[in-house]
Design a protein around this motif. Structure first.
Motif, PDB file in Angstrom:
ATOM      1  N   ILE A  80       0.840  -1.201   0.000  1.00  0.00           N
ATOM      2  CA  ILE A  80       0.000   0.000   0.000  1.00  0.00           C
ATOM      3  C   ILE A  80       0.873   1.248   0.000  1.00  0.00           C
ATOM      4  N   THR A  81       1.920   1.236   0.797  1.00  0.00           N
ATOM      5  CA  THR A  81       2.836   2.376   0.840  1.00  0.00           C
ATOM      6  C   THR A  81       3.505   2.590  -0.512  1.00  0.00           C
ATOM      7  N   LEU A 115       3.170   5.862  -2.934  1.00  0.00           N
ATOM      8  CA  LEU A 115       4.354   6.595  -3.378  1.00  0.00           C
ATOM      9  C   LEU A 115       4.462   6.637  -4.900  1.00  0.00           C
ATOM     10  N   ILE A 116       4.143   5.553  -5.569  1.00  0.00           N
ATOM     11  CA  ILE A 116       4.208   5.514  -7.036  1.00  0.00           C
ATOM     12  C   ILE A 116       3.160   6.438  -7.640  1.00  0.00           C
ATOM     13  N   ILE A 117       1.946   6.383  -7.119  1.00  0.00           N
ATOM     14  CA  ILE A 117       0.899   7.278  -7.628  1.00  0.00           C
ATOM     15  C   ILE A 117       1.320   8.729  -7.453  1.00  0.00           C
ATOM     16  N   ILE A 153      12.375   7.624  -5.203  1.00  0.00           N
ATOM     17  CA  ILE A 153      12.902   6.383  -5.786  1.00  0.00           C
ATOM     18  C   ILE A 153      13.564   5.522  -4.715  1.00  0.00           C
ATOM     19  N   LEU A 154      14.306   6.144  -3.822  1.00  0.00           N
ATOM     20  CA  LEU A 154      14.941   5.376  -2.741  1.00  0.00           C
ATOM     21  C   LEU A 154      13.887   4.717  -1.857  1.00  0.00           C
ATOM     22  N   MET A 155      12.845   5.461  -1.507  1.00  0.00           N
ATOM     23  CA  MET A 155      11.789   4.909  -0.653  1.00  0.00           C
ATOM     24  C   MET A 155      11.073   3.751  -1.361  1.00  0.00           C
TER      25      MET A 155
END
Length: 183
Positions: free
Chosen positions: A45-46, A50-52, A70-72
């Motif tokens: 979900i996280t 983040l991608i959205i 990107i790192l996350m």
């Protein structure tokens, strides 16, 4: 695989002198598997959020904000892949091995999980924290002070809760490994 089928498979091995009760092993395996599913769900979900966010707002130009995202995303994705690989590899072995062989496999499996929990996971967490740290100056510049504080506090609380979940899972796995060595 159903509990009844596993019980039949392991009860066929009546000559085995092991102290393991198939129902106990199945129950512990289910509990551990459910914990892995919960971890995978939270991390997934996280990653999706983040991608959205990244596709809608972040990738207009390259900067440290994008690097932080990107790192996350990368650190969480690596952890998800490891969890899925670990989960499905274990289930495959459960179905294909006899009880004694599975017991030996579980010892190796949980030793590998200890390496994941104590080496790879802290690296993933550190990368995630660094990525979050790279986002903070942008959040401070674009959002109100109150919303920035909300993001900062909720981010820290979420991270602490996530780390606590991982530590709890690692402790349970370590206890189970100790139980395996006693038997």
């Amino acid at each position: 695989m159903e509990n009844d089928n596993l019980n039949k498979l392991w009860e066929i091995q009546a000559n085995d002198s092991s102290n393991f009760n198939p129902k106990d092993i199945i129950t512990k395996a289910k509990n551990q598997r459910n914990g892995q599913y919960i971890s995978i769900t939270i991390m997934s979900i996280t990653v999706v959020i983040l991608i959205i966010y990244a596709f809608y707002y972040a990738f207009n130009q390259w900067n440290t904000f994008n690097l932080g995202l990107i790192l996350m995303i990368s650190s969480l994705t690596l952890r998800i892949i490891l969890e899925f690989y670990s989960l499905y590899r274990k289930e495959k072995q459960l179905i294909s091995l006899a009880q004694k062989s599975y017991h030996a496999y579980l010892k190796r499996y949980y030793k590998t999980r200890l390496m994941i929990n104590y080496v790879i996971t802290p690296i993933c967490i550190a990368v995630y924290i660094f990525g979050f740290y790279l986002l903070l100056p942008y959040f401070k510049g674009y959002f109100s002070k109150a919303f920035y504080n909300y993001i900062l506090i909720s981010g820290i609380i979420s991270l602490v809760a996530f780390i606590a979940l991982i530590i709890n899972s690692a402790i349970k796995e370590q206890r189970f490994l100790k139980q395996l060595h006693k038997r």
